[in-house]
Design a protein around this motif. Structure first.
Motif, PDB file in Angstrom:
ATOM      1  N   LEU A  51      -0.063  61.827 -44.743  1.00  0.00           N
ATOM      2  CA  LEU A  51       1.041  62.047 -45.677  1.00  0.00           C
ATOM      3  C   LEU A  51       2.366  61.700 -45.021  1.00  0.00           C
ATOM      4  O   LEU A  51       2.636  62.105 -43.896  1.00  0.00           O
ATOM      5  CB  LEU A  51       1.080  63.501 -46.142  1.00  0.00           C
ATOM      6  CG  LEU A  51      -0.018  63.951 -47.084  1.00  0.00           C
ATOM      7  CD1 LEU A  51       0.111  65.443 -47.354  1.00  0.00           C
ATOM      8  CD2 LEU A  51       0.047  63.180 -48.388  1.00  0.00           C
ATOM      9  N   SER A  52       3.183  60.947 -45.752  1.00  0.00           N
ATOM     10  CA  SER A  52       4.501  60.574 -45.252  1.00  0.00           C
ATOM     11  C   SER A  52       5.544  60.823 -46.327  1.00  0.00           C
ATOM     12  O   SER A  52       5.280  60.634 -47.515  1.00  0.00           O
ATOM     13  CB  SER A  52       4.541  59.091 -44.870  1.00  0.00           C
ATOM     14  OG  SER A  52       3.640  58.807 -43.839  1.00  0.00           O
ATOM     15  N   SER A  53       6.735  61.221 -45.897  1.00  0.00           N
ATOM     16  CA  SER A  53       7.875  61.383 -46.792  1.00  0.00           C
ATOM     17  C   SER A  53       8.911  60.340 -46.406  1.00  0.00           C
ATOM     18  O   SER A  53       9.252  60.201 -45.232  1.00  0.00           O
ATOM     19  CB  SER A  53       8.457  62.787 -46.656  1.00  0.00           C
ATOM     20  OG  SER A  53       9.601  62.911 -47.469  1.00  0.00           O
ATOM     21  N   ILE A  54       9.403  59.612 -47.406  1.00  0.00           N
ATOM     22  CA  ILE A  54      10.326  58.510 -47.158  1.00  0.00           C
ATOM     23  C   ILE A  54      11.561  58.678 -48.036  1.00  0.00           C
ATOM     24  O   ILE A  54      11.455  59.055 -49.205  1.00  0.00           O
ATOM     25  CB  ILE A  54       9.668  57.142 -47.477  1.00  0.00           C
ATOM     26  CG1 ILE A  54       8.338  57.003 -46.751  1.00  0.00           C
ATOM     27  CG2 ILE A  54      10.586  55.994 -47.110  1.00  0.00           C
ATOM     28  CD1 ILE A  54       7.177  57.383 -47.580  1.00  0.00           C
ATOM     29  N   ARG A  55      12.723  58.355 -47.477  1.00  0.00           N
ATOM     30  CA  ARG A  55      13.979  58.341 -48.230  1.00  0.00           C
ATOM     31  C   ARG A  55      14.475  56.900 -48.227  1.00  0.00           C
ATOM     32  O   ARG A  55      14.532  56.258 -47.174  1.00  0.00           O
ATOM     33  CB  ARG A  55      14.998  59.262 -47.572  1.00  0.00           C
ATOM     34  CG  ARG A  55      16.351  59.267 -48.239  1.00  0.00           C
ATOM     35  CD  ARG A  55      17.325  60.142 -47.449  1.00  0.00           C
ATOM     36  NE  ARG A  55      18.685  59.852 -47.807  1.00  0.00           N
ATOM     37  CZ  ARG A  55      19.377  60.538 -48.705  1.00  0.00           C
ATOM     38  NH1 ARG A  55      18.817  61.552 -49.323  1.00  0.00           N
ATOM     39  NH2 ARG A  55      20.619  60.209 -48.975  1.00  0.00           N
ATOM     40  N   VAL A  56      14.859  56.403 -49.399  1.00  0.00           N
ATOM     41  CA  VAL A  56      15.335  55.023 -49.532  1.00  0.00           C
ATOM     42  C   VAL A  56      16.685  55.032 -50.241  1.00  0.00           C
ATOM     43  O   VAL A  56      16.855  55.697 -51.260  1.00  0.00           O
ATOM     44  CB  VAL A  56      14.333  54.155 -50.339  1.00  0.00           C
ATOM     45  CG1 VAL A  56      14.813  52.718 -50.416  1.00  0.00           C
ATOM     46  CG2 VAL A  56      12.940  54.221 -49.741  1.00  0.00           C
ATOM     47  N   GLU A  57      17.650  54.291 -49.677  1.00  0.00           N
ATOM     48  CA  GLU A  57      18.961  54.121 -50.299  1.00  0.00           C
ATOM     49  C   GLU A  57      19.181  52.646 -50.598  1.00  0.00           C
ATOM     50  O   GLU A  57      18.872  51.788 -49.770  1.00  0.00           O
ATOM     51  CB  GLU A  57      20.084  54.611 -49.385  1.00  0.00           C
ATOM     52  CG  GLU A  57      20.134  56.097 -49.216  1.00  0.00           C
ATOM     53  CD  GLU A  57      21.359  56.557 -48.436  1.00  0.00           C
ATOM     54  OE1 GLU A  57      22.205  55.707 -48.059  1.00  0.00           O
ATOM     55  OE2 GLU A  57      21.463  57.766 -48.207  1.00  0.00           O
ATOM     56  N   VAL A  58      19.726  52.381 -51.776  1.00  0.00           N
ATOM     57  CA  VAL A  58      20.072  51.022 -52.184  1.00  0.00           C
ATOM     58  C   VAL A  58      21.573  50.982 -52.409  1.00  0.00           C
ATOM     59  O   VAL A  58      22.110  51.775 -53.192  1.00  0.00           O
ATOM     60  CB  VAL A  58      19.330  50.621 -53.482  1.00  0.00           C
ATOM     61  CG1 VAL A  58      19.654  49.184 -53.865  1.00  0.00           C
ATOM     62  CG2 VAL A  58      17.823  50.818 -53.338  1.00  0.00           C
ATOM     63  N   LYS A  59      22.247  50.059 -51.703  1.00  0.00           N
ATOM     64  CA  LYS A  59      23.703  49.938 -51.801  1.00  0.00           C
ATOM     65  C   LYS A  59      24.100  48.481 -51.973  1.00  0.00           C
ATOM     66  O   LYS A  59      23.398  47.576 -51.509  1.00  0.00           O
ATOM     67  CB  LYS A  59      24.379  50.469 -50.535  1.00  0.00           C
ATOM     68  CG  LYS A  59      24.187  51.943 -50.301  1.00  0.00           C
ATOM     69  CD  LYS A  59      24.894  52.374 -49.032  1.00  0.00           C
ATOM     70  CE  LYS A  59      24.729  53.864 -48.811  1.00  0.00           C
ATOM     71  NZ  LYS A  59      25.455  54.319 -47.624  1.00  0.00           N
ATOM     72  N   LYS A  60      25.247  48.271 -52.596  1.00  0.00           N
ATOM     73  CA  LYS A  60      25.804  46.922 -52.666  1.00  0.00           C
ATOM     74  C   LYS A  60      26.248  46.532 -51.272  1.00  0.00           C
ATOM     75  O   LYS A  60      26.857  47.328 -50.555  1.00  0.00           O
ATOM     76  CB  LYS A  60      26.986  46.880 -53.629  1.00  0.00           C
ATOM     77  CG  LYS A  60      26.575  47.092 -55.071  1.00  0.00           C
ATOM     78  CD  LYS A  60      27.768  46.992 -56.000  1.00  0.00           C
ATOM     79  CE  LYS A  60      27.321  47.225 -57.428  1.00  0.00           C
ATOM     80  NZ  LYS A  60      28.449  47.120 -58.372  1.00  0.00           N
ATOM     81  N   LYS A  61      25.931  45.327 -50.881  1.00  0.00           N
ATOM     82  CA  LYS A  61      26.221  44.875 -49.513  1.00  0.00           C
ATOM     83  C   LYS A  61      27.728  44.689 -49.287  1.00  0.00           C
ATOM     84  O   LYS A  61      28.229  45.011 -48.217  1.00  0.00           O
ATOM     85  CB  LYS A  61      25.470  43.565 -49.251  1.00  0.00           C
ATOM     86  CG  LYS A  61      25.576  43.061 -47.849  1.00  0.00           C
ATOM     87  CD  LYS A  61      24.366  43.373 -47.061  1.00  0.00           C
ATOM     88  CE  LYS A  61      24.474  42.727 -45.697  1.00  0.00           C
ATOM     89  NZ  LYS A  61      23.306  42.861 -44.926  1.00  0.00           N
ATOM     90  N   ASP A  62      28.444  44.209 -50.285  1.00  0.00           N
ATOM     91  CA  ASP A  62      29.854  43.894 -50.072  1.00  0.00           C
ATOM     92  C   ASP A  62      30.760  45.120 -49.971  1.00  0.00           C
ATOM     93  O   ASP A  62      31.703  45.133 -49.185  1.00  0.00           O
ATOM     94  CB  ASP A  62      30.380  42.944 -51.150  1.00  0.00           C
ATOM     95  CG  ASP A  62      30.299  43.531 -52.558  1.00  0.00           C
ATOM     96  OD1 ASP A  62      29.676  44.595 -52.748  1.00  0.00           O
ATOM     97  OD2 ASP A  62      30.872  42.911 -53.481  1.00  0.00           O
TER      98      ASP A  62
END
Length: 160
Positions: free
Chosen positions: A121-132
């Protein structure tokens, strides 16, 4: 092989895996096309992605379903850097919050971090951001279970 060499090998192997088209996973092939792994280490991966026209809604925004799919793919990559398991990850719990949108041809940064690993079992956090400008697009948290299929480019010591 020691844990220090795993991320470098995984980054190269995973990038090759993403670049080849795999039968029976057409959605993954379409969604991940153009995903670039910028940095990977144990339990962490940072990717760059330019949103293709095929991932847009009727208004030219990045479709939320396409965001969710790419987030799931990048989370699996982060798990691979932690466990060396490339296939067989099954999402058990998935939570994503959307904060803003992005347009087609806009460059985004996707960062995934394994925040917990308890064997399978793994817990993952992902963030998506605009690069500029760093504007937050989405944050996801997921729990994943995996089987024991090991990446073929990882040498495992003999049990004899």
């Amino acid at each position: 092989m020691d844990g220090e060499k795993l991320p470098r090998i995984s980054r190269k192997g995973i990038q090759e895996y993403l670049n080849k088209e795999t039968p029976h996973v057409e959605l993954q092939n379409i969604t991940a096309k153009g995903l670039i792994i910028d940095h990977a280490r144990k339990g962490f991966v940072r990717c760059t992605f330019i949103i293709p026209p095929s991932a847009s809604d009727a208004h030219g925004n990045w479709q939320v379903g396409a965001i969710a799919t790419i987030v799931d793919i990048v989370a699996s990559i982060a798990i691979c850097t932690e466990t060396a398991i490339i296939r067989g990850n099954v999402t058990m719990d998935y939570n994503i919050s959307y904060y803003s949108s992005a347009k087609i041809q806009e460059e985004v940064e996707i960062v995934a971090k394994v925040v917990g690993n308890k064997g399978k079992l793994s817990s993952i956090r992902v963030e998506v951001k605009k690069k500029d400008n760093g504007e937050l697009i989405a944050i996801a948290k997921q729990w994943t279970a995996s089987n024991e299929f090991r990446a073929p480019w990882i040498n495992h010591p003999s049990k004899l």
